[in-house]
Scaffold this motif. Sequence first.
Motif, PDB file in Angstrom:
ATOM      1  N   ALA A  75       0.836  -1.202   0.000  1.00  0.00           N
ATOM      2  CA  ALA A  75       0.000   0.000   0.000  1.00  0.00           C
ATOM      3  C   ALA A  75       0.872   1.254   0.000  1.00  0.00           C
ATOM      4  CB  ALA A  75      -0.929  -0.006   1.210  1.00  0.00           C
ATOM      5  N   MET A  76       1.970   1.218   0.744  1.00  0.00           N
ATOM      6  CA  MET A  76       2.867   2.369   0.783  1.00  0.00           C
ATOM      7  C   MET A  76       3.491   2.631  -0.590  1.00  0.00           C
ATOM      8  SD  MET A  76       6.208   3.046   3.184  1.00  0.00           S
ATOM      9  CE  MET A  76       7.310   1.980   2.267  1.00  0.00           C
ATOM     10  N   VAL A  77       3.902   1.568  -1.283  1.00  0.00           N
ATOM     11  CA  VAL A  77       4.514   1.719  -2.602  1.00  0.00           C
ATOM     12  C   VAL A  77       3.469   2.176  -3.620  1.00  0.00           C
ATOM     13  CG1 VAL A  77       5.633   0.453  -4.493  1.00  0.00           C
ATOM     14  CG2 VAL A  77       6.421   0.161  -2.137  1.00  0.00           C
ATOM     15  N   PHE A  81       3.692   5.398  -5.995  1.00  0.00           N
ATOM     16  CA  PHE A  81       3.482   5.403  -7.440  1.00  0.00           C
ATOM     17  C   PHE A  81       2.528   6.513  -7.863  1.00  0.00           C
ATOM     18  CE2 PHE A  81       4.470   0.582  -7.874  1.00  0.00           C
ATOM     19  CZ  PHE A  81       5.822   0.855  -7.873  1.00  0.00           C
ATOM     20  N   GLU A  82       1.603   6.884  -7.006  1.00  0.00           N
ATOM     21  CA  GLU A  82       0.708   8.007  -7.310  1.00  0.00           C
ATOM     22  C   GLU A  82       1.515   9.291  -7.449  1.00  0.00           C
ATOM     23  OE1 GLU A  82      -2.665   7.934  -7.827  1.00  0.00           O
ATOM     24  OE2 GLU A  82      -2.487   5.743  -7.722  1.00  0.00           O
ATOM     25  N   GLN A  83       2.494   9.447  -6.575  1.00  0.00           N
ATOM     26  CA  GLN A  83       3.337  10.642  -6.570  1.00  0.00           C
ATOM     27  C   GLN A  83       4.409  10.582  -7.662  1.00  0.00           C
ATOM     28  OE1 GLN A  83       5.084  11.340  -2.746  1.00  0.00           O
ATOM     29  NE2 GLN A  83       5.843  13.362  -3.291  1.00  0.00           N
ATOM     30  N   TYR A  84       4.943   9.389  -7.913  1.00  0.00           N
ATOM     31  CA  TYR A  84       6.007   9.195  -8.901  1.00  0.00           C
ATOM     32  C   TYR A  84       5.623   8.062  -9.851  1.00  0.00           C
ATOM     33  CZ  TYR A  84       8.676  11.731  -5.330  1.00  0.00           C
ATOM     34  OH  TYR A  84       9.106  12.649  -4.403  1.00  0.00           O
TER      35      TYR A  84
END
Length: 135
Positions: A75-77, A81-84
Amino acid sequence: MTAQAVAKEMIRHGRGGSIAIIASMSGTIANRGLICSAYNASKAGLIQLARNLASEWGPHGIRVNTLSPGYIVTAMVEALFEQYPERRRDWPTQNMLGKLSKPEEYRGAAVFLISDASSFMTGSDMRIDGGHAAW
């Protein structure tokens, strides 16, 4: 602190045991394109901590190893991915299998490390990274 508490109980009971510490491939490689020196240093520190604890506690029959995953989709990754979004595309190309891992792909390795199947393994790092560090 957790390892110390567990080892103290293992020594008290006199039956030895196994401790598996979760590190990261980032403890032995520099992550291309990421500014994460503090993270990588902390993971390298865990690998070295495990080696030293293995040497200290081996006489008590306590084995200490690390498990070092590659990039895992969590979930953290996913939030990262939303940000990068380019990382979702680029990271899989950085290992030989061309994919990212899932948490469940480490279950067998974790069971191995804490079971008698690894009874002659201590002070070792089990890196499971899809071949990322082999290049």
